[in-house]
Design a protein around this motif. Structure first.
Motif, PDB file in Angstrom:
ATOM      1  N   LEU A 271      45.402  35.812  32.621  1.00  0.00           N
ATOM      2  CA  LEU A 271      45.650  36.234  34.000  1.00  0.00           C
ATOM      3  C   LEU A 271      44.726  35.499  34.968  1.00  0.00           C
ATOM      4  O   LEU A 271      45.164  35.012  36.013  1.00  0.00           O
ATOM      5  CB  LEU A 271      45.453  37.741  34.131  1.00  0.00           C
ATOM      6  CG  LEU A 271      45.772  38.341  35.504  1.00  0.00           C
ATOM      7  CD1 LEU A 271      47.232  38.116  35.864  1.00  0.00           C
ATOM      8  CD2 LEU A 271      45.438  39.827  35.523  1.00  0.00           C
ATOM      9  N   LYS A 272      43.463  35.402  34.611  1.00  0.00           N
ATOM     10  CA  LYS A 272      42.503  34.697  35.467  1.00  0.00           C
ATOM     11  C   LYS A 272      42.872  33.228  35.596  1.00  0.00           C
ATOM     12  O   LYS A 272      42.786  32.642  36.683  1.00  0.00           O
ATOM     13  CB  LYS A 272      41.093  34.835  34.883  1.00  0.00           C
ATOM     14  CG  LYS A 272      40.022  34.155  35.722  1.00  0.00           C
ATOM     15  CD  LYS A 272      38.638  34.348  35.120  1.00  0.00           C
ATOM     16  CE  LYS A 272      37.574  33.651  35.959  1.00  0.00           C
ATOM     17  NZ  LYS A 272      36.215  33.820  35.379  1.00  0.00           N
ATOM     18  N   LEU A 273      43.309  32.641  34.506  1.00  0.00           N
ATOM     19  CA  LEU A 273      43.685  31.231  34.497  1.00  0.00           C
ATOM     20  C   LEU A 273      44.870  30.968  35.425  1.00  0.00           C
ATOM     21  O   LEU A 273      44.881  29.986  36.176  1.00  0.00           O
ATOM     22  CB  LEU A 273      44.035  30.808  33.070  1.00  0.00           C
ATOM     23  CG  LEU A 273      44.316  29.323  32.809  1.00  0.00           C
ATOM     24  CD1 LEU A 273      43.056  28.494  33.034  1.00  0.00           C
ATOM     25  CD2 LEU A 273      44.824  29.137  31.381  1.00  0.00           C
ATOM     26  N   LEU A 274      45.858  31.856  35.388  1.00  0.00           N
ATOM     27  CA  LEU A 274      47.074  31.650  36.171  1.00  0.00           C
ATOM     28  C   LEU A 274      46.918  32.064  37.627  1.00  0.00           C
ATOM     29  O   LEU A 274      47.622  31.555  38.498  1.00  0.00           O
ATOM     30  CB  LEU A 274      48.238  32.411  35.532  1.00  0.00           C
ATOM     31  CG  LEU A 274      48.613  31.961  34.117  1.00  0.00           C
ATOM     32  CD1 LEU A 274      49.782  32.776  33.593  1.00  0.00           C
ATOM     33  CD2 LEU A 274      48.951  30.470  34.094  1.00  0.00           C
ATOM     34  N   GLN A 275      46.013  32.986  37.894  1.00  0.00           N
ATOM     35  CA  GLN A 275      45.790  33.400  39.277  1.00  0.00           C
ATOM     36  C   GLN A 275      44.787  32.507  39.998  1.00  0.00           C
ATOM     37  O   GLN A 275      44.693  32.547  41.224  1.00  0.00           O
ATOM     38  CB  GLN A 275      45.327  34.859  39.325  1.00  0.00           C
ATOM     39  CG  GLN A 275      46.414  35.851  38.958  1.00  0.00           C
ATOM     40  CD  GLN A 275      46.000  37.288  39.185  1.00  0.00           C
ATOM     41  OE1 GLN A 275      44.815  37.602  39.284  1.00  0.00           O
ATOM     42  NE2 GLN A 275      46.975  38.179  39.263  1.00  0.00           N
ATOM     43  N   THR A 276      44.040  31.725  39.226  1.00  0.00           N
ATOM     44  CA  THR A 276      43.120  30.741  39.806  1.00  0.00           C
ATOM     45  C   THR A 276      43.388  29.420  39.105  1.00  0.00           C
ATOM     46  O   THR A 276      42.655  29.010  38.198  1.00  0.00           O
ATOM     47  CB  THR A 276      41.645  31.163  39.612  1.00  0.00           C
ATOM     48  OG1 THR A 276      41.481  32.514  40.040  1.00  0.00           O
ATOM     49  CG2 THR A 276      40.723  30.257  40.419  1.00  0.00           C
TER      50      THR A 276
END
Length: 321
Positions: A271-276
């Protein structure tokens, strides 16, 4: 429209924008209305700041202020790190704080006028992110004459863009063929067809496409990359008649590029990878998206890395780093 008609069309649209900006029915000032009344008691009896009638000038004035307040908050968050939108406060240079500049004021005027002319949708958070690249392109034009009309021209281009994206901002059209929910569903199906293993991994993590692709699709990736890269992507999209189909393939290319990292990550890390989204070569992603769009494309990891599929897989394209 013929090229010979451009000059007259521009003169007309630019003039119309200026007329709207000075139209008292669009930009309401209750104090001006009061000045036209001879007897002060008539103002108190007929219309006053506490009156809740939709016909009240004061009521409309306060409604407008609410819209302006929302626009102000979002405009100040628009590319704040970009020098173009910054002016050092000469009275506060030690603190490094910034004051609002002329470009932010232009964004505010455009968004407010759009909200007034389109009451059905008004202003919704995110519109500022779509307007900023358009305005920036006009305001940095090397031709000083074109630059002087940046605000007027940006308004009309933004209006035309919103005519195509309106359903993304209208919840009542979420399930329509052009609604955001339907677009995310199509995007998810493209990934399922082009890279089933990656799609299955995201499904197993219960990574709903809405968690990341809602912003990607609604704002045309304007928050995922630096402004120069956003403009490169938009050049590709706006030159394509099927621009929104191409957008979904670009989003798919972005996912496959991170394939190895996604397969090796847990839910929170993914999630962190795709949102940032990490920095990359957007031209490479654009080219890869065109390959994905081909009907016969199907992602298959290199033979020597197939055995690593369960442990992480590989990228669909090389990292720019």
């Amino acid at each position: 429209m013929k090229r010979t008609e451009w000059a007259s069309a521009l003169k007309s649209t630019r003039g119309q924008y200026k007329e709207w900006q000075s139209d008292p029915d669009l930009v309401i000032d209750p104090h001006r209305e009061q000045g036209e009344v001879n007897e002060p008691e008539d103002v108190t009896e007929f219309d006053h700041p506490l009156k809740q009638s939709e016909q009240s000038v004061w009521y409309k004035y306060f409604q407008d202020n609410e819209i302006l307040h929302e626009i102000e908050k979002d405009v100040h968050r628009t590319f704040p790190h970009l020098h173009f939108f910054q002016i050092d406060n000469p009275d506060d240079t030690m603190s490094g704080r910034l004051i609002q500049n002329e470009h932010y004021r232009s964004l505010r005027r455009i968004l407010f006028l759009y909200a007034k002319l389109n009451r059905g949708i008004s202003y919704i958070q995110g519109m500022n992110e779509l307007l900023a690249p358009i305005y920036y392109s006009f305001a940095t034009d090397p031709d000083t004459e074109w630059k002087s009309y940046a605000e007027e021209d940006a308004f009309w281009c933004f209006t035309n863009l919103m005519s195509e994206l309106r359903d993304n901002f209208d919840k009542s059209h979420d399930q329509a063929i052009n609604g955001i929910q339907e677009r995310m569903k199509v995007f998810n199906n493209i990934l399922k067809m082009k890279d089933p293993a990656l799609w299955l991994d995201l499904e197993s993590k219960q990574m709903n496409p809405q968690f990341y692709s809602f912003r990607w699709i609604t704002l045309l990736l304007s928050q995922e990359f630096e402004l120069p890269d956003v403009l490169r992507i938009w050049d590709t999209l706006f030159s394509d008649e099927k621009r929104f189909d191409q957008l979904l393939y670009i989003c798919t290319a972005m996912l496959i590029r991170l394939r190895k990292d996604i397969l090796a990550a847990d839910f929170a890390e993914t999630l962190k990878l795709l949102q940032t989204y990490p920095p990359c070569d957007v031209l490479e992603i654009i080219q890869f998206s065109r390959e994905i769009a081909h009907p016969d494309y199907y992602y298959s990891p290199p033979v020597q890395e197939e055995e690593q599929e369960g442990e992480g897989g590989t990228d669909g394209i090389e990292d720019s780093e």
